[in-house]
Design a protein around this motif. Structure first.
Motif, PDB file in Angstrom:
ATOM      1  N   ASP A   8      33.086  48.039  53.276  1.00 32.25           N
ATOM      2  CA  ASP A   8      33.816  48.358  54.509  1.00 32.25           C
ATOM      3  C   ASP A   8      33.363  47.467  55.662  1.00 32.25           C
ATOM      4  OD1 ASP A   8      35.293  50.311  53.300  1.00 32.25           O
ATOM      5  OD2 ASP A   8      34.084  51.989  54.031  1.00 32.25           O
ATOM      6  N   TRP A   9      32.043  47.279  55.766  1.00 32.48           N
ATOM      7  CA  TRP A   9      31.497  46.460  56.854  1.00 32.48           C
ATOM      8  C   TRP A   9      31.975  45.025  56.727  1.00 32.48           C
ATOM      9  CZ3 TRP A   9      25.967  44.281  57.640  1.00 32.48           C
ATOM     10  CH2 TRP A   9      25.776  43.938  58.982  1.00 32.48           C
ATOM     11  N   ALA A  10      31.940  44.494  55.511  1.00 29.04           N
ATOM     12  CA  ALA A  10      32.405  43.118  55.293  1.00 29.04           C
ATOM     13  C   ALA A  10      33.855  42.964  55.728  1.00 29.04           C
ATOM     14  CB  ALA A  10      32.237  42.747  53.828  1.00 29.04           C
ATOM     15  N   LYS A  11      34.687  43.943  55.400  1.00 32.16           N
ATOM     16  CA  LYS A  11      36.099  43.864  55.776  1.00 32.16           C
ATOM     17  C   LYS A  11      36.273  43.961  57.290  1.00 32.16           C
ATOM     18  CE  LYS A  11      37.891  45.558  51.362  1.00 32.16           C
ATOM     19  NZ  LYS A  11      38.616  46.628  50.633  1.00 32.16           N
ATOM     20  N   CYS A  12      35.446  44.774  57.941  1.00 33.11           N
ATOM     21  CA  CYS A  12      35.497  44.853  59.411  1.00 33.11           C
ATOM     22  C   CYS A  12      35.098  43.522  60.043  1.00 33.11           C
ATOM     23  CB  CYS A  12      34.561  45.956  59.906  1.00 33.11           C
ATOM     24  SG  CYS A  12      35.114  47.627  59.539  1.00 33.11           S
ATOM     25  N   LEU A  13      34.051  42.910  59.519  1.00 39.61           N
ATOM     26  CA  LEU A  13      33.594  41.626  60.061  1.00 39.61           C
ATOM     27  C   LEU A  13      34.643  40.544  59.852  1.00 39.61           C
ATOM     28  CD1 LEU A  13      29.861  41.761  58.859  1.00 39.61           C
ATOM     29  CD2 LEU A  13      30.734  42.147  61.181  1.00 39.61           C
ATOM     30  N   LEU A  14      35.317  40.578  58.711  1.00 39.14           N
ATOM     31  CA  LEU A  14      36.380  39.610  58.453  1.00 39.14           C
ATOM     32  C   LEU A  14      37.545  39.813  59.417  1.00 39.14           C
ATOM     33  CD1 LEU A  14      36.417  39.610  54.550  1.00 39.14           C
ATOM     34  CD2 LEU A  14      35.774  37.695  56.034  1.00 39.14           C
ATOM     35  N   ALA A  15      37.843  41.076  59.717  1.00 35.16           N
ATOM     36  CA  ALA A  15      38.933  41.368  60.656  1.00 35.16           C
ATOM     37  C   ALA A  15      38.614  40.859  62.061  1.00 35.16           C
ATOM     38  CB  ALA A  15      39.203  42.874  60.691  1.00 35.16           C
ATOM     39  N   LEU A  16      37.312  40.764  62.357  1.00 33.72           N
ATOM     40  CA  LEU A  16      36.872  40.266  63.669  1.00 33.72           C
ATOM     41  C   LEU A  16      36.611  38.761  63.658  1.00 33.72           C
ATOM     42  CD1 LEU A  16      34.392  43.154  64.596  1.00 33.72           C
ATOM     43  CD2 LEU A  16      36.677  42.764  65.561  1.00 33.72           C
ATOM     44  N   ASP A  17      36.892  38.117  62.523  1.00 40.76           N
ATOM     45  CA  ASP A  17      36.678  36.658  62.377  1.00 40.76           C
ATOM     46  C   ASP A  17      35.218  36.267  62.589  1.00 40.76           C
ATOM     47  OD1 ASP A  17      39.410  36.136  61.872  1.00 40.76           O
ATOM     48  OD2 ASP A  17      39.843  36.160  64.027  1.00 40.76           O
ATOM     49  N   VAL A  18      34.317  37.112  62.139  1.00 42.32           N
ATOM     50  CA  VAL A  18      32.888  36.817  62.252  1.00 42.32           C
ATOM     51  C   VAL A  18      32.500  35.802  61.180  1.00 42.32           C
ATOM     52  CG1 VAL A  18      30.564  37.784  62.012  1.00 42.32           C
ATOM     53  CG2 VAL A  18      32.338  39.049  63.247  1.00 42.32           C
ATOM     54  N   ILE A  19      31.745  34.791  61.598  1.00 43.91           N
ATOM     55  CA  ILE A  19      31.292  33.758  60.661  1.00 43.91           C
ATOM     56  C   ILE A  19      29.854  34.009  60.247  1.00 43.91           C
ATOM     57  CG2 ILE A  19      30.865  31.287  60.368  1.00 43.91           C
ATOM     58  CD1 ILE A  19      33.130  30.787  62.377  1.00 43.91           C
ATOM     59  N   ASN A  20      29.019  34.409  61.213  1.00 47.40           N
ATOM     60  CA  ASN A  20      27.612  34.725  60.951  1.00 47.40           C
ATOM     61  C   ASN A  20      27.235  35.986  61.714  1.00 47.40           C
ATOM     62  OD1 ASN A  20      27.534  31.363  61.161  1.00 47.40           O
ATOM     63  ND2 ASN A  20      26.558  32.259  59.350  1.00 47.40           N
ATOM     64  N   LEU A  21      26.270  36.726  61.177  1.00 43.85           N
ATOM     65  CA  LEU A  21      25.814  37.935  61.845  1.00 43.85           C
ATOM     66  C   LEU A  21      25.001  37.591  63.085  1.00 43.85           C
ATOM     67  CD1 LEU A  21      24.648  40.265  58.908  1.00 43.85           C
ATOM     68  CD2 LEU A  21      26.812  40.294  60.168  1.00 43.85           C
ATOM     69  N   SER A  22      25.086  38.464  64.055  1.00 46.69           N
ATOM     70  CA  SER A  22      24.256  38.377  65.259  1.00 46.69           C
ATOM     71  C   SER A  22      23.909  39.796  65.675  1.00 46.69           C
ATOM     72  CB  SER A  22      25.017  37.669  66.395  1.00 46.69           C
ATOM     73  OG  SER A  22      26.105  38.486  66.833  1.00 46.69           O
TER      74      SER A  22
END
Length: 302
Positions: A248-262
């Motif tokens: 779920d988290w990965a899909k949320c990050l993809l929806a936000l166009d995240v490239i790297n974690l911060s």
């Protein structure tokens, strides 16, 4: 589709449904299918116990019948109910018509036309595609009387309806029971089943799962996500995130166009992996950065 003929075959057909299955779990699934024994899966919430029933159903082309357990669940709710509103309409219609034969009316009222089939009864019915997959989910939420009833129902794969008699399954359903171990399930029921503890996956296995379920994520982002979640599981949390939360988290990050974690992105999206406010509060501020640094330090160069 025919049943898998080997352990490797189980891994292959489940993998075709996006379910990455280790050899230990694949072995017990193969034996359950080959021997016709119920499969009892225990483990923390979110590790894939329910998903395996869905994957088996889809892979074999069998109907999935799910009995979601809850406190107070009884045999009648799990097996059948009578359609009382329809019965009352039939009674009033017969009375208005006059001259209704009481015995005939009673036979009609407690016949198949007024029977509402619940999951256990549905699983005993013949199916053109083969025996269905019966998922008895979160059995630990029920109480001991219901366990005792299940013990009888799953021993002979039959249920009794007083008005209609005993209904026997023409072919034993594929039965999967799950438990989050909020309480111990009675040994008598466990002895009727093949047992497997579904644990959190190791890093490589979780990467493989994430690649199957969220293939859009880059390799570097997937590695950061899994490393962070695995570091998070070492913390003293009320509810540790399962594999479902990782996906779920990965899909949320993809929806936000995240490239790297911060640290900022982590703080903004913690609700995807943690479900209790006390746990979220522990990860605010510098704690998120600390865990992220630990996660990155644990990663080997690709």
């Amino acid at each position: 589709m025919a049943l898998p003929t080997s352990i490797d075959d189980v891994q292959k057909v489940l993998g075709g449904q996006g379910y990455v299955c280790g050899r230990g779990l694949a072995t017990v699934v193969f034996l359950s299918l080959k021997l016709g024994r119920p499969l009892f899966l225990e483990g923390e919430a979110g590790v894939g116990k329910t998903e395996i029933a869905k994957a088996i159903s889809a892979a074999l082309g069998r109907r999935l019948i799910r009995l979601q357990c809850y406190e107070g669940l009884d045999a009648s709710s799990a097996v059948y109910e009578w359609n009382f509103p329809a019965q009352m309409v039939a009674i009033r219609t017969a009375e208005a018509a006059g001259g209704a034969d009481r015995e005939t009316l009673q036979d009609e009222l407690f016949g198949p036309d007024y029977l509402i089939e619940r999951p256990l009864l549905q699983a005993m019915r013949p199916d053109a595609n083969g025996a269905p997959v019966l998922l008895i989910d979160e059995l630990d939420r029920t109480d001991e009387p219901f366990e005792a009833f299940l013990l009888e129902a799953l021993s002979d794969y039959q249920v009794t309806i007083p008005e209609l008699g005993t209904i026997v399954a023409p072919e034993a359903p594929i039965v999967i029971l799950t438990s989050n171990r909020t309480r111990e399930v009675h040994d008598a029921l466990k002895r009727r089943c093949l047992y497997h503890w579904v644990d959190y996956p190791d890093f490589d296995r979780e990467i493989e799962i994430l690649s199957a379920r969220a293939p859009e994520a880059s390799e570097s982002l997937s590695r950061e996500i899994v490393a962070f979640v695995q570091a998070l599981r070492t913390e003293d949390l009320f509810k540790k995130p399962g594999v479902a939360e990782t996906i779920d988290w990965a899909k949320c990050l993809l929806a936000l166009d995240v490239i790297n974690l911060s640290p900022e992105v982590i703080s903004d999206t913690l609700g995807a992996i943690l479900k209790y406010q006390d746990d979220i509060a522990k990860l605010q501020g510098s704690e998120a950065k600390r865990l992220l640094d630990e996660a990155r330090a644990s990663l080997e160069p690709v």
